[in-house]
Design a protein around this motif. Structure first.
Motif, mmCIF file in Angstrom:
data_model
loop_
_atom_site.group_PDB
_atom_site.id
_atom_site.type_symbol
_atom_site.label_atom_id
_atom_site.label_comp_id
_atom_site.label_asym_id
_atom_site.label_seq_id
_atom_site.Cartn_x
_atom_site.Cartn_y
_atom_site.Cartn_z
ATOM 1 N N VAL A 157 -2.418 -3.908 -3.571
ATOM 2 C CA VAL A 157 -3.778 -3.381 -3.456
ATOM 3 C C VAL A 157 -4.805 -4.511 -3.474
ATOM 4 C CG1 VAL A 157 -3.257 -1.097 -4.369
ATOM 5 C CG2 VAL A 157 -3.865 -2.942 -5.953
ATOM 6 N N THR A 185 3.181 -2.201 -1.532
ATOM 7 C CA THR A 185 2.261 -1.501 -2.428
ATOM 8 C C THR A 185 1.069 -2.341 -2.865
ATOM 9 O OG1 THR A 185 3.528 -2.161 -4.394
ATOM 10 C CG2 THR A 185 4.148 -0.088 -3.327
ATOM 11 N N TRP A 192 -0.913 6.478 0.723
ATOM 12 C CA TRP A 192 0.112 6.156 -0.271
ATOM 13 C C TRP A 192 1.288 7.106 -0.139
ATOM 14 C CZ3 TRP A 192 0.799 2.257 -3.613
ATOM 15 C CH2 TRP A 192 1.771 2.423 -4.622
ATOM 16 N N ASP A 219 -6.262 9.161 -2.052
ATOM 17 C CA ASP A 219 -6.217 9.360 -0.607
ATOM 18 C C ASP A 219 -6.876 10.664 -0.196
ATOM 19 O OD1 ASP A 219 -4.852 7.006 -0.609
ATOM 20 O OD2 ASP A 219 -2.891 7.880 -0.212
ATOM 21 N N PRO A 258 -2.560 7.752 -6.935
ATOM 22 C CA PRO A 258 -2.922 7.278 -5.594
ATOM 23 C C PRO A 258 -3.019 8.402 -4.565
ATOM 24 C CG PRO A 258 -1.287 5.836 -6.579
ATOM 25 C CD PRO A 258 -1.375 7.041 -7.456
ATOM 26 N N TYR A 259 -2.247 9.463 -4.751
ATOM 27 C CA TYR A 259 -2.343 10.587 -3.820
ATOM 28 C C TYR A 259 -3.718 11.249 -3.911
ATOM 29 C CZ TYR A 259 2.746 10.355 -3.116
ATOM 30 O OH TYR A 259 4.027 9.957 -2.794
ATOM 31 N N LYS A 305 -1.908 -1.080 0.331
ATOM 32 C CA LYS A 305 -2.394 0.276 0.110
ATOM 33 C C LYS A 305 -3.677 0.305 -0.713
ATOM 34 C CE LYS A 305 1.039 2.273 2.266
ATOM 35 N NZ LYS A 305 0.834 3.042 3.511
ATOM 36 N N MET A 343 6.812 4.232 3.015
ATOM 37 C CA MET A 343 5.583 4.991 2.855
ATOM 38 C C MET A 343 4.937 5.312 4.199
ATOM 39 S SD MET A 343 3.704 3.635 -0.595
ATOM 40 C CE MET A 343 3.714 1.880 -0.265
ATOM 41 N N SER A 363 3.142 1.893 -9.204
ATOM 42 C CA SER A 363 3.801 1.683 -7.913
ATOM 43 C C SER A 363 5.318 1.842 -7.993
ATOM 44 C CB SER A 363 3.484 0.274 -7.405
ATOM 45 O OG SER A 363 3.969 -0.704 -8.327
#
Length: 549
Positions: free
Chosen positions: A156, A154, A30, A410, A406-407, A104, A25, A219
């Motif tokens: 969190v 991954t 992410w 971000d 997750p994208y 992340k 990654m 994930s």
């Protein structure tokens, strides 16, 4: 029984790490670059209207420009590590260290945006097999080197942060070379997988034998088999296949004082099940190097159906009726009103089907006969409980984008909007009160001076006696967003503990949830875990600061 090895897969990034043969990654967000897309004009307009931000993203730094804490690895200690794994498999390269500087979570990524030097492991070590992991742990215990097991990165909850504890040197023990499908037993329905194998790689290898693990957490594209076990991961198809800990049949574990090979039969009365000490141990008690899991034939067919419920309480009661009747689909998921509204805003048209209230998604997979029977039973129960069938398109859209959330998180961070998640679980009878308490806590702690706060929630994991609640919260970033979230996290953690719910359903403990572990298992429970750690890891090198002190 067969043996095979992974040789790459469709999830490989543009610049894969040759040592790991798995996706690596990006350092400050992410996933991989291709997954990051600009916010739509509709979303930018909504952010401006609600949170008063421009919607223009901040400039991203090149990873080569990010300052790191200087490596403390001495030449003598490097020589000791290379004696075990070889000179090519010990790295102090800036990129290798930075990409293993933590997980992340939103706080992880906010810290990456700071100009100060980043904490990072002093070196990254890439063992080839179980024997090398054993030798490395023995060497590090003797040399006083802290070891942070690292799979997909991954976490969190601070589970892979390079904390060194009382040691002056810490290494990331990257397990991605342990990436083989070791054996398949189609008669028993089991497969033995290397702990470093990623979700997509495992599915690809199993597919060659007509099999699937069926474990698809958010994930999935990057997390590893060992990580699934070490954190008690729960996939999106848990209603049909169970949590990952339900799938585990056997564990091979390396510790500083020796190895453990646990689980020789489907069930046993030979004392307490020691596998339970290590499933969920987060690398603090040992390093899982190999996992034998329950697998199933790849489904012949999958049926999709979406549902609308007038409110969250009605939808939750409907899910309960299905689960308690033993008729749960493979996927069973309910979004509350706020999450439903945002998902529809992001997705746009869903094929003309009107959606009001709360959206639920179901899928049923298996043989054609099984799917037909289970679908009919579940749909009858959902209709009887107040659900309105919407057809398959919303469920297909959810599946298409299920790994993309997750994208979006971000992208929101990049425009000055705080976005973070948390999860818990409780009994069905306590669910409404817990949801209300958590929502109120987040709204109060983040909504300072009347600032808008959006709290969304869904149920994605269900049991006969209860369910999980997964919250996503969105608010405008304060001047110090790390402190802003720390206040909210402390407040909501106290609320969850006071309500008698679990502090984590599937994200694990790490460092972030450690303050509430005594509330959940009691001081005696913590002392039991410490006693086990003292026996297995007497020097205390394994993942300092995680799970327990």
């Amino acid at each position: 029984m067969v043996e095979t090895q992974y040789s790459g897969g469709p999830q490989a990034p543009e610049n894969p790490d040759a040592r790991t043969r798995a996706p690596s990654m990006v350092w400050d967000a992410w996933g991989i670059p291709a997954g990051h897309q600009p916010l739509s004009a509709q979303i930018r307009g909504l952010l401006t209207q609600v949170f008063g931000v421009s919607g223009d993203p901040v400039a991203r730094r090149d990873e080569g420009d990010v300052p790191l804490r200087a490596s403390a690895l001495t030449p003598a200690r490097r020589d000791g590590l290379t004696a075990v794994v070889g000179v090519d498999h010990v790295s102090t390269d800036h990129r290798d260290r930075l990409r293993r500087a933590g997980g992340k979570s939103t706080p992880d990524l906010l810290r990456r945006r700071l100009d100060r030097p980043q904490d990072a492991p002093d070196a990254v070590v890439f063992p080839a097999d179980h024997g090398e992991v054993l030798a490395l742990l023995a060497h590090c215990a003797e040399a006083g080197i802290a070891v942070v097991p690292f799979g997909g990165g991954t976490s969190v909850v601070g589970g892979v942060s390079p904390e060194r504890g009382r040691f002056d040197t810490v290494i990331a023990l990257d397990l991605r070379r342990l990436d083989g499908l070791r054996a398949v037993d189609p008669i028993s329905g089991t497969a033995t997988l290397g702990a470093g194998l990623t979700g997509p790689a495992a599915e690809e290898l199993l597919a060659a034998h007509g099999l699937s693990l069926g474990h698809f957490p958010q994930s999935f594209e990057f997390a590893s088999i060992g990580g699934f076990a070490a954190t008690r991961s729960s996939g999106q198809a848990s209603a049909g296949y169970g949590r990952f800990d339900d799938m585990v049949q056997r564990l091979l574990i390396a510790t500083p004082t020796g190895e453990l090979d646990l689980g020789r039969a489907p069930a046993s009365a030979a004392g307490p099940d020691l596998r339970e000490l290590f499933v969920g141990s987060e690398g603090a008690l040992g390093v899982i190097t190999e996992v034998t899991v329950r697998v199933h034939p790849r489904p012949e067919t999958v049926a999709y159906q979406a549902w609308s419920f007038p409110d969250f309480a009605t939808g939750a009661a409907a899910l309960r009726s299905v689960v308690q009747a033993g008729a749960a689909p493979t996927v069973l998921r309910l979004s509350d009103e706020a999450e439903t509204g945002l998902n529809l805003a992001r997705a746009g048209d869903i094929g003309g089907a009107p959606v009001t209230g709360c959206l639920a998604v179901t899928t049923v997979e298996g043989t054609a006969a099984h799917v037909a029977a289970r679908r009919a039973e579940a749909e009858a129960l959902l209709r009887a409980a107040g659900g309105t069938a919407l057809g398959e398109e919303p469920a297909r859209q959810w599946e298409h984008g299920r790994f993309a959330a997750p994208y979006l998180r971000d992208a929101l961070l990049d425009v000055g909007v705080l976005c973070e998640t948390l999860e818990t679980a409780t009994t069905w009878s306590a669910l409404p009160d817990l949801k209300a308490r958590v929502t109120a806590s987040l709204t109060e702690s983040l909504g300072v001076d009347g600032a808008p706060v959006l709290v969304m929630c869904h149920i994605s994991h269900t049991y006969p006696t209860g369910a999980s609640l997964y919250f996503t919260v969105v608010a405008r970033q304060a001047e110090d967003p790390l402190a802003q979230w720390a206040v909210a996290k402390r407040a909501v953690g106290d609320v969850i503990a006071a309500a008698g719910a679990t502090i984590t359903h599937h994200h694990a403990v790490g460092t972030d949830h450690r303050p509430w572990l005594p509330d959940e298992i009691g001081d005696l429970g913590v002392r039991v875990l410490r006693a086990v750690k003292n026996e297995i890891d007497p020097v205390g090198i394994l993942n300092p600061g995680k799970l327990i002190r």
